[in-house]
Design a protein around this motif. Structure first.
Motif, PDB file in Angstrom:
ATOM      1  N   VAL A   1       0.846  -1.193   0.000  1.00 45.56           N
ATOM      2  CA  VAL A   1       0.000   0.000   0.000  1.00 45.56           C
ATOM      3  C   VAL A   1       0.881   1.243   0.000  1.00 45.56           C
ATOM      4  O   VAL A   1       1.770   1.379   0.846  1.00 45.56           O
ATOM      5  CB  VAL A   1      -0.937   0.021   1.228  1.00 45.56           C
ATOM      6  CG1 VAL A   1      -1.635   1.379   1.343  1.00 45.56           C
ATOM      7  CG2 VAL A   1      -1.972  -1.089   1.133  1.00 45.56           C
ATOM      8  N   LEU A   2       0.643   2.130  -0.963  1.00 45.72           N
ATOM      9  CA  LEU A   2       1.313   3.432  -0.997  1.00 45.72           C
ATOM     10  C   LEU A   2       0.442   4.439  -0.250  1.00 45.72           C
ATOM     11  O   LEU A   2      -0.694   4.699  -0.648  1.00 45.72           O
ATOM     12  CB  LEU A   2       1.527   3.884  -2.443  1.00 45.72           C
ATOM     13  CG  LEU A   2       2.075   5.309  -2.633  1.00 45.72           C
ATOM     14  CD1 LEU A   2       3.458   5.431  -2.007  1.00 45.72           C
ATOM     15  CD2 LEU A   2       2.118   5.688  -4.103  1.00 45.72           C
ATOM     16  N   ARG A   3       0.962   4.985   0.843  1.00 43.56           N
ATOM     17  CA  ARG A   3       0.246   5.979   1.626  1.00 43.56           C
ATOM     18  C   ARG A   3       0.356   7.326   0.916  1.00 43.56           C
ATOM     19  O   ARG A   3       1.424   7.940   0.894  1.00 43.56           O
ATOM     20  CB  ARG A   3       0.845   6.069   3.024  1.00 43.56           C
ATOM     21  CG  ARG A   3       0.770   4.759   3.818  1.00 43.56           C
ATOM     22  CD  ARG A   3      -0.586   4.555   4.436  1.00 43.56           C
ATOM     23  NE  ARG A   3      -0.827   5.561   5.454  1.00 43.56           N
ATOM     24  CZ  ARG A   3      -1.998   5.820   5.990  1.00 43.56           C
ATOM     25  NH1 ARG A   3      -3.058   5.173   5.577  1.00 43.56           N
ATOM     26  NH2 ARG A   3      -2.129   6.732   6.916  1.00 43.56           N
ATOM     27  N   THR A   4      -0.736   7.793   0.323  1.00 43.33           N
ATOM     28  CA  THR A   4      -0.701   9.003  -0.491  1.00 43.33           C
ATOM     29  C   THR A   4      -0.932  10.273   0.299  1.00 43.33           C
ATOM     30  O   THR A   4      -0.869  11.364  -0.272  1.00 43.33           O
ATOM     31  CB  THR A   4      -1.756   8.923  -1.606  1.00 43.33           C
ATOM     32  OG1 THR A   4      -3.061   8.852  -1.002  1.00 43.33           O
ATOM     33  CG2 THR A   4      -1.537   7.687  -2.467  1.00 43.33           C
ATOM     34  N   GLU A   5      -1.250  10.151   1.600  1.00 39.26           N
ATOM     35  CA  GLU A   5      -1.521  11.315   2.452  1.00 39.26           C
ATOM     36  C   GLU A   5      -2.637  12.180   1.873  1.00 39.26           C
ATOM     37  O   GLU A   5      -2.598  13.409   1.921  1.00 39.26           O
ATOM     38  CB  GLU A   5      -0.251  12.141   2.645  1.00 39.26           C
ATOM     39  CG  GLU A   5       0.858  11.355   3.337  1.00 39.26           C
ATOM     40  CD  GLU A   5       2.116  12.170   3.534  1.00 39.26           C
ATOM     41  OE1 GLU A   5       2.206  13.267   2.957  1.00 39.26           O
ATOM     42  OE2 GLU A   5       3.010  11.702   4.252  1.00 39.26           O
ATOM     43  N   GLY A   6      -3.627  11.518   1.275  1.00 38.07           N
ATOM     44  CA  GLY A   6      -4.790  12.224   0.745  1.00 38.07           C
ATOM     45  C   GLY A   6      -4.629  12.714  -0.680  1.00 38.07           C
ATOM     46  O   GLY A   6      -5.584  13.203  -1.284  1.00 38.07           O
TER      47      GLY A   6
END
Length: 491
Positions: free
Chosen positions: A412-417
């Motif tokens: 999972v790439l955490r895109t920070e919104g």
């Protein structure tokens, strides 16, 4: 990392050079590296032990800086300093070397275990009880426990080849260090180059957007003269205006043209007149501010031009000049940009807030990596960990990655919104999805990417099984350098 063939020769030569030496100093160099200083007849030799997943090694090095030590280094200092080296040899059937030390309080064995991503350094007592480890055990060998009996890893390693076969024995351990320091230098320089380059690129894009907005604002500011003229014309017909009028016709004394001037029916005639002059004053002041901002913007662009020229000069050779890049990165311009676009994150991820991390089993917590763009990539450790990551931890616009047609870890790439994460971070996540799968050695691979909101777990499905709706497929051409870089970003 060293092959078994290389490790065997390195252990033999280190044993011959240091047998009977006294351990005088222990320094931690970086997160996963120790430097042991041995003394024989007032001559000092520095033995490097690195448990880095990519660059694990034993070698002879120069003296190290006295960096802030971790708990493992402090423990070694308390128990091993002043001890005498009694032997260095291969341990078990895998890439492990044991360093035996005799101290006034007893015998100890320091084991360097070179197992790729599971590399670590361990300390055992004379009864082969595990006392401490440099990296957490869940990152290397989860079956071990502090205070319990040591066991060698299962399986055997192939001999491999000796990359320094033609190097004389007296230069062998130094040659290992020279090779790996050169590789690390190049990698660190490249990472720094990318970070500076990306910071400059982001700032350029920001300035371009700001310039467009300022030009639009300046266009509005040019209407100031129109407000003033309408105010002057209203003066001449103020006696004709009545409360409640929403328009008045006035003849332009310069052109003879009849102009209709809008009015606010809620205001008195005098208040309407004042409002036009007030708008004139406000827009005029705004124009002066905009002009000042445009000048400041051009100054910043000039600073970026100079920084980009310095960056170009630092990268002219085959390998970027790390010292020049560090100097550039610590300067006021680039340091400000890096702080803005790649801030250090000290808070816990949103998914873990409000919960005691100790209550979550370690096997469920994902491995965490940080990209050069500052985003995090989480990788599931097991089928249950995959479920926990995908259904509990991932949020919002996070992206889900999985190798098509083959089992592997959920990534999972955490895109920070963000809805448009950087392409480089997406490719980093693809590399990890392939690396943590059964196709880890493939040269190319198809990786499916989808927003986490499109990933569902069917009711009653076995652990690790999810249903992915829509998304897209990325045909990835593997890049070993990119993989090394993101693996080095492990947190």
């Amino acid at each position: 990392m060293l092959s078994l063939c290389e490790l065997r020769r390195a252990a033999r030569l280190a044993d011959e050079a240091l047998s009977g030496a006294r351990l005088r100093r222990i320094v931690q160099r970086g997160v996963q590296t120790l430097l042991l200083t041995f003394e024989i007849s007032s001559d000092k030799t520095h033995l490097m032990l690195s448990s880095s997943p990519e660059y694990a090694r034993i070698s002879f090095s120069g003296p190290g800086e006295n960096a802030a030590p971790g708990s493992f280094c402090e423990y070694l200092r308390a128990h091993l300093t002043g001890g005498t080296l009694s032997g260095i040899e291969i341990v078990g059937e895998d890439r492990q070397v044991g360093i035996s030390l005799q101290t006034t309080s007893g015998s100890y064995i320091l084991i360097l275990s070179i197992l790729g991503a599971r590399s670590n350094i361990y300390l055992l007592d004379s009864g082969k009880t595990l006392l401490h480890s440099m990296r957490p055990l869940e990152e290397s060998r989860r079956e071990l426990r502090i205070g319990e009996a040591w066991t060698n890893p299962a399986g055997t390693a192939p001999d491999g080849t000796d990359r320094w076969e033609g190097t004389p024995d007296q230069d062998y351990l130094a040659a290992i260090e020279e090779t790996y320091r050169s590789i690390e230098y190049e990698r660190e320089a490249e990472q720094l180059r990318r970070r500076i380059e990306q910071a400059l690129k982001k700032e350029r894009a920001f300035l371009d957007r700001k310039a467009i907005n300022l030009r639009e604002d300046m266009g509005e500011a040019h209407k100031a003269e129109g407000y003033r003229k309408k105010g002057e014309l209203l003066k001449s017909v103020l006696y004709r205006i009545r409360q409640g009028d929403d328009m008045v016709s006035v003849t332009d004394y310069e052109t003879g043209e009849v102009i209709e001037i809008p009015l606010d029916p809620k205001l008195s005639p005098a208040a309407n007149l004042e409002s036009y002059f007030a708008r004139y004053q406000k827009v005029t002041r705004g124009a002066r501010v905009i002009e000042q901002q445009i000048c400041e913007l051009e100054d910043v662009r000039s600073q970026l031009d100079a920084a980009e020229e310095e960056l170009r000069k630092a990268c002219e050779g085959n390998v970027p000049d790390k010292e020049a890049l560090e100097k550039l990165g610590s300067g006021p311009v680039i340091a400000r940009l890096i702080k803005r676009y790649f801030p250090k994150r000290t808070s816990q991820p949103a998914a873990s807030r409000g919960a005691d991390k100790k209550e979550i089993p370690a096997r469920l917590l994902p491995k965490r990596y940080r990209t050069q763009d500052g985003l995090e990539i989480w990788v599931g450790r097991s089928d249950e960990g995959n479920d926990y990551l995908t259904t509990r931890l991932a949020r919002g616009n996070d992206l889900f990655f999985h190798l098509e047609g083959y089992p592997g870890s959920h990534v999972v790439l955490r895109t920070e919104g963000r809805t448009d994460p950087p392409v480089s971070s997406i490719l980093d996540a693809c590399e990890l999805a392939v690396h943590f799968s059964r196709m880890k050695d493939a040269g190319t691979a198809d990786v499916h990417v989808a927003p986490i909101k499109n990933v569902k777990k069917p009711k009653g499905a076995k652990p690790g099984l999810v249903y992915v709706r829509s998304g897209k497929t990325i045909h990835l051409k593997r890049n070993p350098r990119r993989l090394e870089s993101i693996l080095a970003g492990r947190e």
